[in-house]
Design an enzyme around this catalytic site. Structure first.
Site, PDB file in Angstrom:
ATOM      1  CG  HIS A  75       3.089   6.456  -4.225  1.00 14.38           C
ATOM      2  ND1 HIS A  75       2.169   7.049  -3.830  1.00 14.38           N
ATOM      3  CD2 HIS A  75       3.585   5.859  -3.054  1.00 14.38           C
ATOM      4  CE1 HIS A  75       2.019   7.323  -2.522  1.00 14.38           C
ATOM      5  NE2 HIS A  75       3.070   6.655  -2.142  1.00 14.38           N
TER       6      HIS A  75
ATOM      7  CE  LYS B 122      -3.359   2.356   2.480  1.00 15.10           C
ATOM      8  NZ  LYS B 122      -2.519   3.683   3.018  1.00 15.10           N
TER       9      LYS B 122
HETATM   10  C1  LIG Z   1       4.542   5.907   2.092  1.00 15.48           C
HETATM   11  S1  LIG Z   1       4.717   4.756   3.595  1.00 15.48           S
HETATM   12  C2  LIG Z   1       3.430   3.570   3.324  1.00 15.48           C
HETATM   13  C3  LIG Z   1       3.092   2.909   4.541  1.00 15.48           C
HETATM   14  C4  LIG Z   1       1.913   2.098   4.607  1.00 15.48           C
HETATM   15  N1  LIG Z   1       2.131   1.227   3.763  1.00 15.48           N
HETATM   16  C5  LIG Z   1       0.717   2.953   4.605  1.00 15.48           C
HETATM   17  O1  LIG Z   1       0.081   2.998   3.570  1.00 15.48           O
HETATM   18  O2  LIG Z   1       0.491   3.833   5.393  1.00 15.48           O
HETATM   19  C6  LIG Z   1       6.240   3.877   2.923  1.00 15.48           C
HETATM   20  C7  LIG Z   1       6.642   2.645   3.882  1.00 15.48           C
HETATM   21  O3  LIG Z   1       7.687   2.077   3.155  1.00 15.48           O
HETATM   22  C8  LIG Z   1       8.725   1.725   4.223  1.00 15.48           C
HETATM   23  N2  LIG Z   1      10.001   1.364   3.622  1.00 15.48           N
HETATM   24  C9  LIG Z   1      10.690   2.361   2.974  1.00 15.48           C
HETATM   25  N3  LIG Z   1      11.741   1.713   2.331  1.00 15.48           N
HETATM   26  C10 LIG Z   1      11.672   0.333   2.659  1.00 15.48           C
HETATM   27  C11 LIG Z   1      12.449  -0.951   2.285  1.00 15.48           C
HETATM   28  N4  LIG Z   1      13.623  -0.620   1.778  1.00 15.48           N
HETATM   29  N5  LIG Z   1      12.299  -1.863   2.799  1.00 15.48           N
HETATM   30  C12 LIG Z   1      10.796  -2.008   3.563  1.00 15.48           C
HETATM   31  N6  LIG Z   1       9.965  -0.997   3.796  1.00 15.48           N
HETATM   32  C13 LIG Z   1      10.499   0.141   3.397  1.00 15.48           C
HETATM   33  C14 LIG Z   1       8.627   2.746   5.180  1.00 15.48           C
HETATM   34  O4  LIG Z   1       9.376   2.681   6.239  1.00 15.48           O
HETATM   35  C15 LIG Z   1       7.261   3.130   5.126  1.00 15.48           C
HETATM   36  O5  LIG Z   1       6.695   2.395   6.346  1.00 15.48           O
END
Ligand SMILES: C[S@@+](CC[C@H](N)C(=O)[O-])C[C@H]1O[C@@H](n2cnc3c(N)ncnc32)[C@H](O)[C@@H]1O
Length: 366
Positions: free
Chosen positions: A275, A271
């Protein structure tokens, strides 16, 4: 605690679409009935109201007024603010329906201002984060991004967003809480449109604080989950999993989705993840999931789907945020998703509409 959680079933999409068409029609009528420079200047007024919303959120004015109405003098003492400035800010906000002054001169909440307090439906942290200096500074570098095609974030902060957040725990917590606030807007629409009961094990990849997974498992008591994110994304997940009473059914796993995906789920949710990344980076994420995806498993991508029509679109606006924030982040069209899936050995099975701008894009093995 878990008993107080309510996940509402929303009205049918047709009804919401008709309401939106009516709203767009009214807006077109207004735009055509007034001189264009007036319409444009009225839109610009958001520039003044938005910083006031930020400060109201930061000072938790709505939280304070939720307990009891207060005069400006009382509020100024409580928030350690200048009474004259605070009074002008509250007057402007109230003129927009955010707070209300009653006949005895006390301020109280309205349904709009209540959104700036904590609790269900809160956007307090989203407003603090989106309007806070970390993000605000980026928007002054908008011309840089347009001229060079490069993210404003790297230019202003000298590193990529998630690297920056891992070294700034306070900003990171605000970011995570902001994401959870925003997630709450789409959870009821997604749960109303989508049946998760076919999936005994559901993994939320990059699931952050785990609100979506907790809400799904709260509704589907026989399912269990895997919450996968970077360590800093997971810091507050325990609070939410416990609040929803699902912690004993969720395996919380730290890792990076560029290296691996946890095995053992029937559905993998992404989710608002793809993007953030370039096609090449998305392919890495998808291929890692494909490696562990059972033959009849599904990848459920929760994102906007951009169309080329001229009508107003939340996705086309949030795309500007992606452009500034991320190196190669973007909202995608159906064709762009299809092309990504094709390269990852997947095919687009269907796109499920919701009453919100978010869509559930189902990908399955080709
Ligand atoms: C835009 S947020 C979306 C969070 C959640 N899915 C939501 O929709 O509320 C992006 C998420 O991706 C995680 N993220 C970023 N880079 C990552 C990586 N390399 N591996 C795993 N998670 C990652 C961030 O910590 C964050 O929780």
């Amino acid at each position: 605690m878990a008993d107080s959680i309510v996940i509402r079933k929303l009205p049918p999409i047709r009804f919401i679409r008709a309401l939106n068409a009516f709203r767009s029609g009214l807006f077109r009528l207004y735009s055509r009935s007034f001189p264009a420079n007036v319409v444009m200047y009225e839109r610009f007024t958001a520039f003044w109201i938005l910083p006031a919303i930020r400060v109201a959120a930061e000072l938790d004015i709505a939280g304070i007024l939720e307990k009891e109405p207060m005069t400006i003098e009382q509020l100024a003492v409580r928030t350690d603010s200048n009474p004259g400035s605070l009074s002008r800010m509250m007057r402007a906000l109230s003129s927009e329906g955010i707070f209300k002054k009653n006949k005895t001169g006390q301020y109280k909440n309205t349904s709009l201002s209540r959104v700036l307090s904590d609790g269900k439906g809160s956007l307090r942290f989203a407003m603090m984060q989106h309007l806070g200096s970390l993000n605000w500074n980026l928007f002054s570098e908008f011309p840089h991004t347009i001229k060079t095609g490069k993210s404003a974030f790297s230019m202003v902060y000298g590193q990529k967003i998630y690297d920056y957040l891992s070294g700034h725990p306070h900003e990171s917590e605000l970011f995570d809480r902001s994401m959870t606030n925003l997630s709450e807007i789409s959870i009821e629409p997604v749960l109303s449109a989508m049946d998760f009961s076919n999936y005994p094990v559901i993994a939320d990849i990059g699931g952050g604080e785990g609100l979506l997974l907790s809400s799904i498992l709260y509704q589907h008591k026989s399912s269990s989950g895997i919450l996968f994110d970077l360590p800093e994304g997971l810091t507050r997940s325990g609070i939410i999993l416990n609040k929803y009473g699902v912690a004993n059914r969720v395996k919380v796993m730290e890792g990076t989705f560029f290296d691996t995906a946890p095995a053992g789920a029937d559905a993998y949710i992404l989710k608002n993840i793809l993007h953030n990344w370039s096609d090449e980076e998305c392919l890495k994420i998808l291929k890692n999931i494909v490696e562990v995806l059972p033959a009849r498993g599904k990848i459920l991508i929760l994102e906007m789907v951009i169309d080329e029509k001229n009508h107003s679109s939340f996705g086309k606006l949030i795309d500007l945020q992606m452009m500034l924030f991320m190196e190669h982040g973007k909202e995608r069209t159906r064709k762009e998703f299809e092309s990504l899936f094709d390269q990852a050995g997947l095919r687009l099975n269907k796109i499920i509409q919701t009453v919100a701008p978010i869509r559930v894009i189902e990908a399955v093995i080709k």
